[in-house]
Design an enzyme around this catalytic site. Sequence first.
Site, PDB file in Angstrom:
ATOM      1  N   SER A   1      34.295  34.911  34.741  1.00  0.00           N
ATOM      2  CA  SER A   1      33.522  33.736  34.310  1.00  0.00           C
ATOM      3  C   SER A   1      32.125  34.044  33.795  1.00  0.00           C
ATOM      4  CB  SER A   1      33.433  32.722  35.457  1.00  0.00           C
ATOM      5  OG  SER A   1      34.658  32.064  35.619  1.00  0.00           O
TER       6      SER A   1
ATOM      7  N   SER B   1      31.467  26.453  37.422  1.00  0.00           N
ATOM      8  CA  SER B   1      32.314  27.427  36.713  1.00  0.00           C
ATOM      9  C   SER B   1      33.632  26.785  36.281  1.00  0.00           C
ATOM     10  CB  SER B   1      32.584  28.663  37.588  1.00  0.00           C
ATOM     11  OG  SER B   1      32.987  29.755  36.797  1.00  0.00           O
TER      12      SER B   1
ATOM     13  N   LYS C   1      31.305  32.689  30.378  1.00  0.00           N
ATOM     14  CA  LYS C   1      30.795  31.332  30.139  1.00  0.00           C
ATOM     15  C   LYS C   1      29.332  31.345  29.700  1.00  0.00           C
ATOM     16  CE  LYS C   1      33.889  28.871  33.356  1.00  0.00           C
ATOM     17  NZ  LYS C   1      34.653  29.883  34.058  1.00  0.00           N
TER      18      LYS C   1
END
Length: 960
Positions: free
Chosen positions: A548, A801, A551
Amino acid sequence: MNHLFVRRILPWLLMLLLVLQVAAVPAFAKGETTPVSSLSANVEKYLRDLQKNQESMGLYAGIAVYDLTDKKYVYAHNEKKNYIPASNMKLFTTISALDRLGPGYQWKTEVYIDGKVNPGGILQGNLLLKGYGDPSLSPEDLQELATAIKAQGIKQVNGDLLLDESYFDDTRLGTSWMWDDEPYGYSAQLSALAVHKNFATVTTKPGIKIGDTAKLTIEPANSTLTLTNKVKTVDGSESGITVERPRGKNEIILSGTIGVKSADYQEDVTMEDPALFVGDVWKQKVTEAGIKLKPMTEVKKTVVKTGVPLHTHLSKPLSEVMVELNKESDNFYAEMLLKTLGATQKGQGSFEAGTEVVADVLKRAGIESGYAQVDGSGLSRFDLITAEQMVKLLVFLQDQDYREVLEATLPIAGVDGTLKNRLKGTAAEQNVIAKTGSMSGVNSLSGFVTAKNGHKLAFSIMVNGIYKSKYAIELQDFVAIQLATYPENLFPAGYTPEQLQTYKLSGLIDPIIDKPEADGLTTGIIVKTLGGEVLYERDADSLLTPASNLKLLTTAAAFNQLGTDYTFKTELYGDTPIAQNGVQNGNMYVKGYGDPTLHTEDALQVQDGVSIEQIAAWLKEQGLKRVNGNLVLDESYFDQQRLGLGWAWDDESYYYNPTLGALALNRGTVMVEYEPAKEAGDRVKWNLLPKTSYVQIINEAQTVEAGQENTFAIQRDRGTNTIRLTGNLPVDQEGDYERVPVEEPAKYVGTVLKEALVKEGVSFAPKSSITIGNVPVSAVKWNEFTSLPLRDIVNYLNKRSDNFYAEMLLKTLGGVKKGEGSASAGAEVVQDDITSMGGNTNFDMIDGSGLTRYNLISARHIASVLEGMTKSGAFAAFDESLPIAGVDGTLKNRLKETPAENNLHGKTGSMTGINSLSGYITTKSGENLVFSIIVNGYAIDSEVMTDMQDEIATILASME
């Protein structure tokens, strides 16, 4: 021990150590002068040169070379670190198979009858076919079986054709295999009863003239697969054909073009539930053998409990089957072999049982732990091994009586198999025998070579983080040639041993990264001041899977390219204005533009914004009473790719693996609440949100007595909206919920909207339907609903997230900036944005959330984005969106009572074998730093990775 005291005193000790360390360590420290062999010098120089090239600097390699004659290592480089091995995993499987089954092992396939055969040769009963995992069973073998049955006097079957595949479990695909690989033969589904490697070959031929539809044929012919032909004949000799099989379906869709002068195009395509494919082919062969079947004969599954087989077919011996397995790197053969190991040795034909057998063999080879194996072929990126472990296994092989059998299955350089076209005209040609392995970002080569002095060398070269595959192959070939030349390698001109570069924080951070429990991990890390000074780095250019942390790129580009106040719209249209009498005789249209926050007003709502109830209430306020046309959903702003490339098939039932579309609701999911019944023996209680007919719940789950094992599970049948509750839930278990993704998100929106309108008193004509289509140019716009501003959406995205938000944002970037609402177009926008901030883009970005393991990026790349954002007008919103250590989001429970608490602003990332943390932190002296830490590999406990990150963060926050 007083743990609170330890936590409070630790930062002061770290600060003292830091002051002493910074004062003592020079910028560069020369290592001790030790003799370097010419072999080592050549390989090290080659590796060093790769780091100077933008297209190869991201790859990282583990190499081990062992002299079997002198019984010593002659070269090693990162040999203890774990790598994804790709098809080198097949060596673990095949060596273990020879060890436990023996070279002469043969698979059997049996035919039974469950009725009597009368004197006229008519079987008054069923014909049963039972498989035991033969990976090589062919249509010709089935023909031989049918002919043998006919020879035993059976002329007619008045029952059904029954299939028994119970020797293996019903898990068809390996752990974390990727859904977008499924249509292709190399990712065929597994079954104990299999034929033609559980795929069929589709051949596309050009039509007679330009404009004609192409001609399709399939072999073996079958009725299991349906072909949808969208291929057109065009001018020229080139073809551009795509093959698709919708998840959970047995439809093969071919689209694109083929030149009128083009050669035939062939593709091996797979199917769902392949045992029924076997039955289909079996039925044909029985008929072709002259055995009559009744008109309504069915092909069905069963389990043979007792009986003596009427006829048994035996496969070729394992030693012969393995030649094709290793030389051609056949995934299907390897997976069937792994399950066979489990069935024969552990009594269970499963991946888990098979890998247990392999583990038993590895222990005898001295490999006790420190690796992960989840399949037999290496197709899963959950597999992690070291070059040293591979070499240990090859050394073990030398003392086994099946050594020559295994070595005969390996490709020979420049001669055959997957090495046929490599190393020709070099010292390695016909000299190297080795197993190759190749996937996106991964390349490996392990085997044997005869050195110039006649010594036999066992070697393993594992390469990950590959941006351009040719550099990994060239590295392997270079090493192979050096080994074939050993020990007469010429010392490379101008070579000097690399000096170890150290940094201000090396003395504090090196011991954390080098701790024994982190041996198998590759850690890419960089720490910089905002002024540009590098305080520490290691493997900062290695291309790693970030989870993640990706992101950060998606949200930074979204702020820079769309603006912090950007809003998403959802539009309502009609064929005509809303009628005065409230009766809409034409269609009603809803068009989506990727609003990730569209929701229902229930427990699924996580932010304010547009709700289905709000839309329904507005329509009622306008006087709408009845819709006589259709409810048409327009999702054309995005493409039709519902899942990110490389997402795992076995994650499809989980909220973090949502389905995507320009018109989607509740982050692409429904919520299933559940709790045990009051009495053991009763069904588990459940509740669905929103209360909709769009999904079907099948509840097979039982409440059991307190203390019994909790086996409760919620799964969605693939490619459908049927959700199953299974297993046992103890009566003392607390209730909980799961969010489950749904298929066709736009139809989900339409169904829930229609249900909300009916609840508001709006009726629909009996023939009114919910359909997908585009808003016509002539349609009248009724209203436009807008979302929260982007700053609020990104705040939720990064703090929690949220994968769905990130993927919708990426496609929106593509739609707004490139006119194409796809992940690939969105990734182009992200890379353009990074370039504008002065960063490099020699990395692979495939999705927006980091869920795919195809993503490869370095710590330096991520740090450059963090640096660039400090100069952006959107920095305040970006920084505010990041979790704060010890305070909120995914960092809420980390770094409490350390100097990093309420100081570090960063993005976490976590998947099996992956952990990352990147962001901003302020030192004790007030200096602002950017840092990125990406960890990939195998550790006995995932906390090893987070503990490393937290220790490093504490050091940074403690700096004077």
